[in-house]
Design a protein around this motif. Sequence first.
Motif, PDB file in Angstrom:
ATOM      1  N   VAL A 120       0.846  -1.050  -0.015  1.00  0.00           N
ATOM      2  CA  VAL A 120       0.129  -0.062  -0.022  1.00  0.00           C
ATOM      3  C   VAL A 120       0.928   1.132   0.013  1.00  0.00           C
ATOM      4  O   VAL A 120       1.741   1.526   0.977  1.00  0.00           O
ATOM      5  CB  VAL A 120      -1.041  -0.078   1.283  1.00  0.00           C
ATOM      6  N   GLU A 130      -8.114  -3.857   2.042  1.00  0.00           N
ATOM      7  CA  GLU A 130      -7.399  -2.398   2.184  1.00  0.00           C
ATOM      8  C   GLU A 130      -7.981  -1.403   1.584  1.00  0.00           C
ATOM      9  O   GLU A 130      -8.195  -0.150   2.282  1.00  0.00           O
ATOM     10  CB  GLU A 130      -5.791  -2.421   1.802  1.00  0.00           C
ATOM     11  N   SER A 135      -4.356   2.130   6.728  1.00  0.00           N
ATOM     12  CA  SER A 135      -3.964   0.968   6.247  1.00  0.00           C
ATOM     13  C   SER A 135      -2.783   0.488   6.934  1.00  0.00           C
ATOM     14  O   SER A 135      -1.807   1.348   7.159  1.00  0.00           O
ATOM     15  CB  SER A 135      -3.603   0.664   4.758  1.00  0.00           C
TER      16      SER A 135
END
Length: 259
Positions: free
Chosen positions: A172, A218, A228
């Motif tokens: 991420v 997510e 996240s």
Amino acid sequence: MPSKPTLPNSDPLADRALLRYGRQILLPEIDIAGQLALARARVLMVGVGGLGCPVGQYLAAAGVGRLTLCDGDRVELSNLQRQILYGEADIGRPKVEAARAHLLAQNPGIHIRAEARAADADWLRDEMTGHDLVLDCTDNFATRHAINAACQRARRPLISAAAVRWEGQLAVFDFRAEDAPCYACLYPAMAGGDEDTCSRNGVLGPLLGVLGSMQAVEAIRMLAGGVSPLASRLLVVDAKTWQWRTLALRRDPQCPVCA
């Protein structure tokens, strides 16, 4: 007494919407406010293959209001082992059109735009302002680097996954943070060289389902207002042994994209 928040008019029957999303709304991290945020969200998904199929299914089921699907490929017989959104009747159809039809059948209360094209740098740059979050579900480095550069420039969160053989990874990149590293910090752009692709080395279909589902987790978390735990981290999995590793990522001071 203030009125209780209600779900948007995308579903004219509020009670029906509450019933559809009720198990999700019960989660205190989502609640009504998070569900409203999901309904207003605009998500760009690049790639509707082994990763994009489960991502699209879970985001549609969760009530993400607007999805843009981008993929220039057509459904082939060899896709069906891992791209579980499609069946034999879809062979020959553009993936984005087949995916749009199946996802709208799953949830007709959302909006889905299909772009049967490659995601080049110019197109990605123009698309950033119309989306809140981007999912990289592609399978080649050139497109991944183009997505990363566009997201970093526009400060749009990027959720990226990849898998080959029995191995996969998830990262991420929350570019809303000033010091966030980017995909190019992890994998510098390479001039030439052979890619470790599924078509050359194979891939376990359910592993793509696992990673695509995690991408969806997510996305839902972040769109509903959460942070996240994988931001600036790389999660690596070996499905042969079910060993999981999490690696911290730092910005490369020499990175040509984000330094």
